[in-house]
Enzyme design. Structure first.
Site, PDB file in Angstrom:
ATOM      1  N   CYS A 258      40.262  55.789  36.007  1.00 41.98           N
ATOM      2  CA  CYS A 258      40.920  54.877  36.939  1.00 41.98           C
ATOM      3  C   CYS A 258      42.396  55.181  37.161  1.00 41.98           C
ATOM      4  CB  CYS A 258      40.749  53.439  36.463  1.00 41.98           C
ATOM      5  SG  CYS A 258      39.031  53.034  36.060  1.00 41.98           S
TER       6      CYS A 258
ATOM      7  N   HIS B 264      47.536  46.786  37.144  1.00 35.47           N
ATOM      8  CA  HIS B 264      46.198  47.367  37.072  1.00 35.47           C
ATOM      9  C   HIS B 264      45.162  46.257  37.184  1.00 35.47           C
ATOM     10  CE1 HIS B 264      43.286  50.450  36.374  1.00 35.47           C
ATOM     11  NE2 HIS B 264      42.850  49.907  35.251  1.00 35.47           N
TER      12      HIS B 264
ATOM     13  N   GLU C   9      47.905  44.187  29.369  1.00 38.75           N
ATOM     14  CA  GLU C   9      48.879  44.553  30.395  1.00 38.75           C
ATOM     15  C   GLU C   9      50.019  43.542  30.432  1.00 38.75           C
ATOM     16  OE1 GLU C   9      49.189  46.182  34.979  1.00 38.75           O
ATOM     17  OE2 GLU C   9      47.305  45.256  34.333  1.00 38.75           O
TER      18      GLU C   9
ATOM     19  N   LYS D 133      43.330  44.223  43.300  1.00 42.45           N
ATOM     20  CA  LYS D 133      41.896  44.439  43.033  1.00 42.45           C
ATOM     21  C   LYS D 133      41.092  43.162  43.266  1.00 42.45           C
ATOM     22  CE  LYS D 133      42.125  48.219  39.613  1.00 42.45           C
ATOM     23  NZ  LYS D 133      43.595  48.406  39.556  1.00 42.45           N
TER      24      LYS D 133
ATOM     25  N   HIS E 288      37.586  47.108  42.282  1.00 40.99           N
ATOM     26  CA  HIS E 288      38.070  48.213  41.456  1.00 40.99           C
ATOM     27  C   HIS E 288      37.504  49.518  42.013  1.00 40.99           C
ATOM     28  CE1 HIS E 288      39.569  50.617  38.377  1.00 40.99           C
ATOM     29  NE2 HIS E 288      39.248  49.907  37.298  1.00 40.99           N
TER      30      HIS E 288
ATOM     31  N   PHE F 157      40.086  53.981  31.354  1.00 42.39           N
ATOM     32  CA  PHE F 157      39.247  54.237  30.193  1.00 42.39           C
ATOM     33  C   PHE F 157      39.709  55.522  29.514  1.00 42.39           C
ATOM     34  CE2 PHE F 157      35.110  51.854  31.558  1.00 42.39           C
ATOM     35  CZ  PHE F 157      35.644  50.677  31.066  1.00 42.39           C
TER      36      PHE F 157
END
Length: 402
Positions: free
Chosen positions: A160, A292, A303, A324, A329, A388
């Site tokens: 991502c 994010h 975050e 998002k 996403h 990830f």
């Protein structure tokens, strides 16, 4: 300098349509239309609406490509046209122009179709272009062919964070003097039955929607699309009278080196600090962060903690949002799409909202611009991508320095 940008998103194709959707708090997450959802309990996604490659007048080569390459080609064309770069690129400039367009998974739908033909339909062979359509460097190769780019051309893969890393790589190439101009970003078109089955097995998808920082959040929502920027060295852009949308001032990248799925505070906060340091900005200089914000339980809390760690008391003055919540996403493409949102926020002094935020998680206690966007003075913006594998990438944008 950012002189062009282009997007393909679940809110529509083209930056203006996308930005209009963000400003109004529209949602591009809907019931899946492009594949059967039998045996799936996840039946929603952020699909790109009304994308016909022929109506988009894509080249003959792109018409034969995987959808992820088509999305990249469409977004790149918008960015290139806005930048005003003369195409095909002249022989003089061709080797000093880069095309770094990545993808988290490449042509996954092409592979699923091919495996279905072989193992379910018992066909003797797959389509002869299967390999070329599936590989993760196809989008960059197609776009380089479209415009005659002969400099560094390849795809970046970092889940991502892919688009953000791609943009950062081109930024570093320009700063080092290797190139003068680059097309950078990523594309993703991995919405299919098999991919959804794999993701839902991880228990990170929501059957209801994507609600970042919410007390009731229950997972992320898969989406597709592309986000592409044109970056140029300042003097070159200035000399040709290019439209300078923003200055890319800083880039930070780190790896957690800890866990494949549980993000660390240290990795994210260090990437943010590196981007600020390179931009020569103090935390208090940043007005808006495009987070994010995946709406997974761990990511949103971490975050938030990472932002507090870097910004200290200045965190209370930040406007933050996760777009998002509206476009889903988009995996490898999200950093490019969110960079475009960040640049438009800077341009219009407008903070897009985080929709679906009825009640904030007590551990997520910053200003996430709930449900309705707002006007405010914006001088510098930050865009976060945390993937990830603990792969972190952060961009900082500022206004035209002229």
């Amino acid at each position: 300098m950012v002189t062009g940008q282009g997007v393909v998103t679940p809110l529509g194709t083209g930056v203006e349509k996308f930005w209009s959707g963000l400003k109004s708090g529209s949602c591009g997450i809907r019931e899946v239309q492009s594949f059967e959802t039998d045996e799936l309990y996840i039946t929603i996604a952020g699909e790109v609406p009304d994308f016909d490659p022929r109506e988009r007048e894509l080249s003959k080569q792109l018409l034969m490509a995987d959808k992820y390459s088509q999305y990249a080609g469409c977004a790149a064309r918008e960015a290139v046209q806005q930048s005003g770069i003369e195409t095909p690129i002249s022989d003089e400039d061709a080797y000093r122009t880069a095309c770094i367009i990545g993808s988290g998974v490449g042509g996954l739908t092409t592979l699923e179709f091919s495996y279905k033909m072989l193992f379910k339909e018992n066909k003797r062979a797959t389509h002869p272009l299967t390999l070329l359509k599936a590989i993760g460097s196809s989008a960059s190769a197609h776009v380089s062919i479209e415009y005659g780019i002969k400099g560094p051309t390849f795809g970046v893969v970092s889940a991502c964070s892919t688009a953000t890393h791609s943009i950062g790589v081109v930024y570093q190439m320009i700063k080092s003097g290797l190139i003068d101009t680059g097309i950078a970003g990523a594309a993703e078109a991995s919405l299919n039955w098999g991919a959804t089955r794999a993701w839902q097995a991880m228990r990170v998808l929501s059957p209801d929607g994507l609600f970042p920082f919410s007390k009731t959040r229950n997972g992320t929502v898969l989406a597709e699309g592309s986000g592409i920027l044109v970056l140029e060295e300042y003097e070159k852009a200035k000399a040709r009278g290019a439209p300078i949308l923003a200055e890319l001032m800083g880039f930070g990248m780190t790896a957690d080196a800890a866990d494949m799925v549980n993000p660390s505070i240290e990795g994210a906060s260090t990437a943010m600090k590196m981007a600020l340091d390179e931009a020569e900005l103090a935390p208090s200089d940043i007005d808006y962060i495009n987070a994010h914000g995946t709406a997974t339980a761990v990511n949103d809390v971490n975050e938030t903690r990472a932002i507090k760690h870097v910004f200290g008391n200045a965190a209370n003055n930040l406007s933050i949002s996760s777009t998002k919540s509206m476009h889903g996403h988009t995996l490898g493409a999200c950093g490019g799409i969110e960079a475009a949102a960040s640049i438009k926020a800077l341009e219009e002094n407008f903070v897009p909202p985080t929709i679906g935020l009825a009640e904030t998680d007590p551990e997520c206690d910053l200003d996430y611009t709930p449900n309705v966007g707002k006007k405010r003075d914006i001088n510098y913006v930050m865009s976060n991508s945390f993937a990830f594998g603990g792969l972190n990438a952060v961009l900082v944008f500022g206004p035209n320095p002229a």
